[in-house]
Design an enzyme around this catalytic site. Sequence first.
Site, PDB file in Angstrom:
ATOM      1  N   SER A   1      -5.791  -5.034   2.402  1.00  0.00           N
ATOM      2  CA  SER A   1      -5.953  -6.488   2.291  1.00  0.00           C
ATOM      3  C   SER A   1      -5.952  -7.140   3.674  1.00  0.00           C
ATOM      4  CB  SER A   1      -4.821  -7.080   1.450  1.00  0.00           C
ATOM      5  OG  SER A   1      -4.853  -6.592   0.138  1.00  0.00           O
TER       6      SER A   1
ATOM      7  N   ARG B   1      -9.448  -8.573   5.935  1.00  0.00           N
ATOM      8  CA  ARG B   1      -9.431  -9.927   6.481  1.00  0.00           C
ATOM      9  C   ARG B   1      -9.584  -9.887   8.009  1.00  0.00           C
ATOM     10  NH1 ARG B   1      -6.853 -10.023   1.768  1.00  0.00           N
ATOM     11  NH2 ARG B   1      -6.556 -11.955   0.595  1.00  0.00           N
TER      12      ARG B   1
ATOM     13  N   GLY C   1     -14.117  -4.221  -4.349  1.00  0.00           N
ATOM     14  CA  GLY C   1     -14.198  -5.618  -4.770  1.00  0.00           C
ATOM     15  C   GLY C   1     -13.889  -6.593  -3.654  1.00  0.00           C
TER      16      GLY C   1
ATOM     17  N   ARG D   1     -18.568  -7.053 -12.477  1.00  0.00           N
ATOM     18  CA  ARG D   1     -17.478  -7.923 -12.019  1.00  0.00           C
ATOM     19  C   ARG D   1     -18.056  -9.251 -11.521  1.00  0.00           C
ATOM     20  NH1 ARG D   1     -13.537  -4.265  -8.323  1.00  0.00           N
ATOM     21  NH2 ARG D   1     -12.208  -6.120  -8.532  1.00  0.00           N
TER      22      ARG D   1
ATOM     23  N   SER E   1      -7.731 -14.607  -5.978  1.00  0.00           N
ATOM     24  CA  SER E   1      -7.530 -15.203  -4.660  1.00  0.00           C
ATOM     25  C   SER E   1      -8.570 -14.729  -3.655  1.00  0.00           C
ATOM     26  CB  SER E   1      -6.128 -14.860  -4.139  1.00  0.00           C
ATOM     27  OG  SER E   1      -5.990 -13.457  -3.974  1.00  0.00           O
ATOM     28  N   GLN E   2      -9.264 -13.625  -3.963  1.00  0.00           N
ATOM     29  CA  GLN E   2     -10.280 -13.122  -3.041  1.00  0.00           C
ATOM     30  C   GLN E   2     -11.454 -14.095  -2.909  1.00  0.00           C
ATOM     31  OE1 GLN E   2     -11.325  -9.143  -4.248  1.00  0.00           O
ATOM     32  NE2 GLN E   2      -9.234  -8.400  -4.006  1.00  0.00           N
TER      33      GLN E   2
ATOM     34  N   SER F   1      -1.842 -15.986  -7.276  1.00  0.00           N
ATOM     35  CA  SER F   1      -1.779 -15.106  -6.092  1.00  0.00           C
ATOM     36  C   SER F   1      -1.643 -15.887  -4.783  1.00  0.00           C
ATOM     37  CB  SER F   1      -3.015 -14.206  -6.035  1.00  0.00           C
ATOM     38  OG  SER F   1      -3.099 -13.388  -7.168  1.00  0.00           O
TER      39      SER F   1
ATOM     40  N   ASP G   1      -1.073  -6.587  -8.595  1.00  0.00           N
ATOM     41  CA  ASP G   1      -1.450  -5.202  -8.302  1.00  0.00           C
ATOM     42  C   ASP G   1      -0.315  -4.202  -8.504  1.00  0.00           C
ATOM     43  OD1 ASP G   1      -4.086  -5.700  -7.798  1.00  0.00           O
ATOM     44  OD2 ASP G   1      -3.892  -5.774  -5.621  1.00  0.00           O
TER      45      ASP G   1
END
Length: 409
Positions: A24, A28, A70, A99, A146-147, A173, A292
């Site tokens: 994660s 970013r 994803g 998705r 939140s992605q 999230s 998760d």
Amino acid sequence: MNLYLSGPSSKLLKAAIQITGSKSESNRSLLLRALYSNVTISNISNSDDAEVMEKGLKISKGIVDIHHAGTAMRFLTGYFASQESKEVVLTGSQRMTERPVKVLVDALRNLGADIEYEKNDGYPPIRIKGKKLKNHSVSLPADISSQYISSLLLIAPSLEKGLELNLIGKITSVPYIKMTLALLNEIGVETSFDGNTIIVTPTTSVEPTSLVVESDWSSASYFYSIVALSAVGTVIKLSAYKRNSLQGDSVLSEIYQKLGVYTVFEENTIILSKTADLKPGNLNLELSDAPDIAQTIAVTCFGLGIGCHLTGLHTLKIKETDRLEALDIELSKLGASISVTDKALTLEPTENITADVAIDTYNDHRMAMAFAPLAMKTTIIVNDAEVVSKSYPDYWKDLKQLQFSVKEL
């Protein structure tokens, strides 16, 4: 590759393990480095997801295939939409084409993006023609992944007028959103998060900055599970971790204390100790800020013979698989009494675990890793075990370090 697993002969474990960087944080950071060339990164995740993200950011034209990743799909959608002169078709695995990306695409279109669906409306593959995004205000439902939100926030400082993002409803999230904002702050971008409004200031250049990626707390969850299922006196050291983590899954240290696992922070290491055989009658948790780790917790509770009620899990329906349905099927095979809705899971206490059950993983790395600790209690088979490379390629090697027997069938 299918694996036959059995636990160590002694349930009293002692080990020290280095875990790869958080995917994660890595993804970013990689996007921020693509926007600002004087940003450097250390301890990048060695996961498949980080690898496809890094490769994707280097492509200017043609097909960008992110496979099962994803996070990369969401983040690269925002990135390519904001990059003038770049034109790509962003696609992935069969599951990825199921998705949804419509909420993110609509938001980017409202900012001025040129994005078209190649096949089914609302789903990848998508064709993106990068351009300067001139609008600066957009609204999104607050209870989505939140992605989507982070994808917009990461490109926000590179936009001419920055971004004002209005979130409608109860936010899901939050720690992942705060992680994104903290990384922006770390490279010198000014942000504010007041109520349901997030503002990111336009930033044309940043000072040279080195981002150090913390190791992955989601990956640590499987060792919390192993310690919970071990004998009192077990000690496992994991590195490298920060006391003030940006990762929402760091709530593990609080949750697993209820199951007899005590966490001590020592420099860049967390020390997990089994201090007692605690068996609360039922574990009730709201996990909308850390969905998760739901699979790990559910499997741990089953292994301990206790019940749990987990809520806030609505985003699990659109992950690598429908994780709630997958948990229902696979735990039931093992003898669990379980029920799921579209956003919650309830597990009844049971002492019996069926041996030699083959666990299907549904192309989902977390299914493989969450069920593996049950080898502390019984022998199990994990089908398509190589799926762990998505986030934690060294997982099976690290279990061997704990004296698990890991045999290929």
